[in-house]
Design a protein around this motif. Structure first.
Motif, short mmCIF file in Angstrom:
data_model
loop_
_atom_site.label_atom_id
_atom_site.label_comp_id
_atom_site.label_asym_id
_atom_site.label_seq_id
_atom_site.Cartn_x
_atom_site.Cartn_y
_atom_site.Cartn_z
N TYR A 1 0.83 -1.20 0.00
CA TYR A 1 0.00 0.00 0.00
C TYR A 1 0.87 1.25 0.00
O TYR A 1 0.60 2.21 -0.73
CB TYR A 1 -0.92 -0.01 1.22
N LEU A 2 1.92 1.25 0.82
CA LEU A 2 2.78 2.43 0.89
C LEU A 2 3.53 2.65 -0.42
O LEU A 2 3.75 3.81 -0.84
CB LEU A 2 3.77 2.26 2.06
N ASP A 3 3.91 1.58 -1.11
CA ASP A 3 4.57 1.72 -2.42
C ASP A 3 3.64 2.39 -3.42
O ASP A 3 4.08 3.22 -4.24
CB ASP A 3 5.01 0.34 -2.93
N LYS A 4 2.34 2.03 -3.40
CA LYS A 4 1.38 2.65 -4.31
C LYS A 4 1.25 4.15 -4.02
O LYS A 4 1.19 4.98 -4.93
CB LYS A 4 0.03 1.98 -4.18
N ALA B 1 4.29 5.92 -5.35
CA ALA B 1 4.25 6.04 -6.81
C ALA B 1 3.28 7.15 -7.23
O ALA B 1 3.56 7.92 -8.16
CB ALA B 1 3.83 4.71 -7.43
N GLU B 2 2.14 7.25 -6.56
CA GLU B 2 1.17 8.30 -6.87
C GLU B 2 1.76 9.69 -6.63
O GLU B 2 1.57 10.61 -7.44
CB GLU B 2 -0.09 8.12 -6.04
N LEU B 3 2.47 9.86 -5.53
CA LEU B 3 3.05 11.17 -5.22
C LEU B 3 4.15 11.53 -6.23
O LEU B 3 4.23 12.68 -6.69
CB LEU B 3 3.61 11.16 -3.80
N ASN B 4 5.00 10.58 -6.58
CA ASN B 4 6.06 10.86 -7.57
C ASN B 4 5.46 11.19 -8.94
O ASN B 4 5.99 12.02 -9.68
CB ASN B 4 6.99 9.66 -7.68
N LYS B 5 4.31 10.57 -9.25
CA LYS B 5 3.67 10.80 -10.54
C LYS B 5 2.92 12.13 -10.56
O LYS B 5 2.95 12.86 -11.56
CB LYS B 5 2.72 9.65 -10.84
N SER B 6 2.25 12.47 -9.47
CA SER B 6 1.44 13.69 -9.44
C SER B 6 2.27 14.93 -9.18
O SER B 6 1.81 16.05 -9.44
CB SER B 6 0.36 13.57 -8.36
#
Length: 484
Positions: A409-412, A415-420
């Motif tokens: 869950y933390l990896d997802k 990834a969302e923060l790095n993408k956004s």
């Protein structure tokens, strides 16, 4: 600053419970079917026995016994209904024994001075007459007569005091007071009592209890006012006397006797229920016993009532279990509660993925405390979090996302923060559910740490352990990102 004592956010707790309304309804439905079905089956057996009863040829003695038991059952049911109604409607049941409203006053009755003086022992005259020649017998007779007259005065005082005491409890008109208190006069009489003094019964103490002090004082004032109006009637009936009121008192007290009252009422109801169960068994055990007939309508009505009771009980039990689970496991209920507890800054409060698409009751429940969200859309909240951290740190800064959540869950989230984000900040997933050398090294190599939590998944113990790791490494959490 970390607060050792947790303060539960009631709005968050209600939201967490209501979010599970579908499951609660399923439990309520199962409980309704179970309890309603059992009650319906029980009543159906009674109905079938009633239908088969005319075909049976029971002996006259057996018929008489069955009819007597049926009458007894009806009486027990009537008594049970009456006692239940009294227990639930009585004002006595609303009194908190630790904060009982109490008011009292002493009612003093004084007989005329002439009667009292005549009744007092004339010790000096008796001694003088006894000193004279031939007066010993006359003095002894008078000395014996004086206590008898004094006892008659005392008995008269007792009779008059009893009149005033019974009048306070049963003869006063409490209609006006009852209207002011929003009840009926009949429910107030049991709140009034009186007792005789231990000092030769020269006065009585009238007492009034009520859920609050103001109500008790209001009732007592009305009782005392009416007792004063009854004085001419009492004088005409019992002879001249003076009635005075003293030592009026109103207070809030701790009355342990109320526990005994509640226990006695509950015991009476339990005894009636046990008697009813015993009689039920006796009626069911006899093959030739006359049973009280039950119609199909009674069967359906009884089953529906029991089903409704089962549904309500199922809802209450389910809600209680959910609340106990959330509190006992120390689950995080909301971002606001978490930040207040640990003294963290809000970097972002992110709604669930389906928040904007929810409708009806789901939408209403999800909107509780929704004002704490950065934005109704999840993606915008993450952009706000990245922008805020970008202002605090220079381009290329590395931020560790520390959490007690599972690694996947933390990896997802990472990834969302790095993408956004806009690339100013680089985020690294550092799960701390299990402490590892790699996690410690990752935290040490990053420029800052942000606590990531999820409502009803993260726990206060887990977040506290994460903050302890940061403190051990000389780091302090910049703030929190909480997913609802």
């Amino acid at each position: 600053m970390y607060k050792k004592e947790r303060i539960v956010d009631l709005k968050a707790l209600i939201r967490c419970v209501l979010e599970k309304w579908k499951g609660i309804l399923v439990v309520a439905l199962v409980a309704a079917l179970l309890f309603g079905g059992l009650k319906g089956f029980e009543l159906y057996k009674v109905y079938k026995q009633g239908q088969a009863q005319p075909e049976q040829e029971a002996a006259p003695e057996e018929d008489s016994q069955g009819a007597s038991k049926a009458i007894e059952m009806r009486r027990i049911n009537n008594q049970l209904d009456l006692k239940n109604a009294y227990f639930t409607e009585s004002i006595m049941g609303d009194i908190d024994p630790t904060k009982e409203g109490f008011a009292s006053a002493d009612v003093i009755v004084t007989i005329g001075d002439e009667a009292v003086e005549a009744a007092q022992p004339a010790q000096t005259e008796t001694e003088d007459q006894a000193a004279g020649e031939g007066a010993a017998e006359e003095a002894a007779a008078e000395t014996q007569a004086v206590p008898q007259e004094y006892a008659q005065v005392q008995n008269r005082e007792m009779t008059i005091l009893n009149y005033y005491g019974n009048s306070a409890m049963y003869r006063t008109d409490l209609t006006n007071v009852a209207q002011q208190l929003g009840t009926t006069a009949n429910r107030l009489y049991e709140l009034i009592s009186f007792k005789y003094s231990t000092n030769k019964n020269s006065f009585i103490t009238v007492k009034v209890i009520y859920p609050d002090q103001e109500g008790a004082k209001l009732i007592l004032d009305e009782v005392i006012a009416q007792l004063r109006q009854m004085e001419p009637e009492a004088q005409a009936q019992y002879g001249p006397h003076t009635m005075t009121v003293a030592n009026e008192l109103a207070a809030t007290i701790n009355d342990t006797g109320m526990y005994k009252w509640a226990y006695n009422r509950a015991t009476e109801i339990v005894q009636l229920i046990n008697s009813k169960k015993t009689l039920d068994k006796n009626l069911a055990s006899g093959n030739s016993v006359v049973v009280e007939k039950t119609s199909k309508r009674d069967v359906v009505k009884g089953a529906v009532k029991q089903a409704c009771a089962g549904a309500v009980g199922g809802i209450l039990a389910c809600v209680c279990l959910i609340v106990l689970y959330l509190l006992a496991t120390g689950k995080v209920l909301s971002a606001r509660e978490l930040n207040n507890h640990f003294g963290l800054q809000k970097i972002a409060c992110v709604p669930g993925r389906k928040f904007s698409t929810k409708k009806g009751l789901d939408k209403l429940v999800a909107s509780i405390d929704a004002s704490y969200y950065n934005h109704p859309k999840r993606a915008v909240c993450l952009q706000v979090a990245d922008a805020g951290l970008g202002i605090l740190f220079q381009r290329g800064a590395q931020v560790a996302l520390v959490s007690d959540l599972q690694t996947e869950y933390l990896d997802k989230i990472c990834a969302e923060l790095n993408k956004s984000g806009n690339g100013r900040i680089r985020y690294f997933s550092v799960p701390c559910a299990e402490q590892t050398p790699e996690a410690m090294a990752a935290i040490e190599n990053c420029d800052a740490a942000v606590v990531v939590a999820r409502a009803e998944r993260s726990s206060y113990k887990g977040v506290g352990d994460v903050l302890s790791i940061l403190s051990l490494l000389g780091r302090e959490a910049v703030g929190s990102i909480v997913f609802m």
